[in-house]
Design a protein around this motif. Sequence first.
Motif, short mmCIF file in Angstrom:
data_model
loop_
_atom_site.label_atom_id
_atom_site.label_comp_id
_atom_site.label_asym_id
_atom_site.label_seq_id
_atom_site.Cartn_x
_atom_site.Cartn_y
_atom_site.Cartn_z
N VAL A 69 0.58 15.90 -10.03
CA VAL A 69 -0.08 15.36 -8.49
C VAL A 69 -0.37 14.07 -7.68
O VAL A 69 0.14 14.32 -6.43
N GLU A 70 0.37 13.36 -8.11
CA GLU A 70 0.61 12.00 -7.34
C GLU A 70 1.38 11.60 -6.47
O GLU A 70 1.49 11.32 -5.80
N SER A 71 3.06 12.24 -7.01
CA SER A 71 3.86 12.48 -6.09
C SER A 71 3.96 13.45 -5.37
O SER A 71 3.95 13.14 -4.07
N ASP A 90 10.24 21.56 -2.77
CA ASP A 90 10.67 20.58 -3.74
C ASP A 90 9.44 20.28 -4.58
O ASP A 90 9.57 19.41 -5.54
N MET A 91 8.19 21.73 -4.50
CA MET A 91 7.50 20.59 -5.99
C MET A 91 7.75 21.72 -7.53
O MET A 91 7.65 21.52 -7.97
N VAL A 92 8.44 22.79 -7.42
CA VAL A 92 9.36 23.40 -8.11
C VAL A 92 10.45 23.01 -7.68
O VAL A 92 12.09 23.40 -7.22
N GLY A 93 11.35 21.98 -8.95
CA GLY A 93 12.69 21.30 -8.79
C GLY A 93 13.72 21.40 -9.62
O GLY A 93 13.58 21.61 -11.03
N ILE A 94 15.16 22.00 -9.58
CA ILE A 94 15.84 22.40 -10.72
C ILE A 94 17.29 20.98 -10.32
O ILE A 94 18.09 21.71 -9.38
N ARG A 95 17.43 20.33 -11.51
CA ARG A 95 18.97 19.49 -11.29
C ARG A 95 20.37 20.54 -12.26
O ARG A 95 20.42 20.63 -13.51
N ALA A 124 0.80 -0.74 -0.13
CA ALA A 124 -0.24 0.27 0.46
C ALA A 124 0.93 1.20 0.27
O ALA A 124 2.21 1.47 0.91
N SER A 125 -0.15 2.21 -0.24
CA SER A 125 1.10 3.75 -0.61
C SER A 125 0.56 4.11 0.32
O SER A 125 -0.05 3.70 1.26
N ASN A 126 1.34 5.21 0.83
CA ASN A 126 1.36 6.53 1.71
C ASN A 126 -0.29 7.03 1.81
O ASN A 126 -1.20 6.50 3.40
N TRP A 127 -1.26 7.11 0.97
CA TRP A 127 -1.84 6.98 0.89
C TRP A 127 -3.02 6.69 1.15
O TRP A 127 -4.28 6.49 1.71
N ASN A 168 -6.09 19.56 -0.14
CA ASN A 168 -3.82 19.99 -0.68
C ASN A 168 -4.35 19.91 -1.96
O ASN A 168 -3.42 20.50 -2.65
N VAL A 169 -4.55 18.52 -2.29
CA VAL A 169 -4.38 17.79 -3.58
C VAL A 169 -5.11 18.48 -4.76
O VAL A 169 -4.61 18.80 -5.97
N GLU A 170 -6.27 18.67 -4.11
CA GLU A 170 -7.15 19.77 -5.69
C GLU A 170 -6.64 20.83 -5.63
O GLU A 170 -7.09 21.26 -6.70
#
Length: 368
Positions: free
Chosen positions: A62-64, A95-100, A2-5, A19-21
């Motif tokens: 959204v899933e992450s 980390d919703m916006v992530g740069i590498r 099972a996932s966290n959700w 929050n997801v919506e």
Amino acid sequence: MASNWERLDPSLRDSVQENVELYERVRPALKLVTREVLLTLRTMFKDTEVMPLFVTGRTKTVESFREKISRTEKPLEPGGPLVLKFPDPFRTLNDMVGIRVITKLPAENAVAANLIKRQRQLFDCRGDREKDIGSIESGTYGYSSRHLILRTIQNEAVKDYQQVFNPDVPPNGSYFFECQIRTVFAHAWSEIEHDIRFKAEDPRAWTPHFDRQFTATAAMLETVESAFSDLHERYEEVRSYWDVEGEGAAPLTPNRIRDVWRTLLPHVDRKVDDDWGWAAELMAAHGLNQTMQLAGLLSANRITEVRQALDHRYSPGPDRLLDDLLLWQYGTEHIELTAEPADAVPHPRRDSLLRRLKQIERYRLTQG
């Protein structure tokens, strides 16, 4: 498994779902923020002292997002129900916006980080840490990654996002995001390790042997990175020998000749405490007194031809090889400048040089 959700207590689901919506609604605007900071960073690295292999960006799916904010932890008071680890994700997650930023060599990580941090008119650095999964102090191996937490300043794309997020609050253009800087080796290792350890469809499909293999590959990658770093340093040093206005013009003192020789021909060396004055004298006889002139003389192709021409029975040391290279280059002139006078008795050096010069001439005839 099972996932966290899926494991989340029903009493916490409404808060997470809300929050997801909201995230699903604002994500298109957040993707434009990602695009904006990504283009800014790519432009920033153009024509600088470090050029990353590539700079990438992503907006958390959204899933992450749902999976991350579904994480729980024990409450402060023992015996109580589990609580959400990120009850206010839009305020606490960076980390919703992530740069590498992916570099070639470890030394470039610090250069890239400092370059970004100097752009104070664009970003305010609010966090800077070296993330080591494995470190020298603990005697373990893993990957190293520089993590910067940056805040945008008066960014128009961020203002548009903030308007979508909450139209009732005046936008200020400030948004926190994460920028990771790591080498291509660390990047490859971490991506594979993350997929198997943290994103595996069934975490039960695990064996301690995987841990052992990851540790072994991390150790090998560290060795490879070190070897490439040494190679790069040697390349930069050799390249400097051809800088007419810099190292290439440095005078050929005995110690300088020794250092240049050991960089270009480390496999042909003398004892550590030997004096290289003899080499300086041979070079000076032909008016050769700059580093660039020695580097030019020690051409790999020329050395190969000299060895073929003279058919050395044993691998020559620096003294014999330098003498032969000058003889190849200057011929009779080298003999007249460095050997005993023709009427001297005996004249072993002159005899030896004349014999070797005839070998060189015969070789040249056979090679056309």
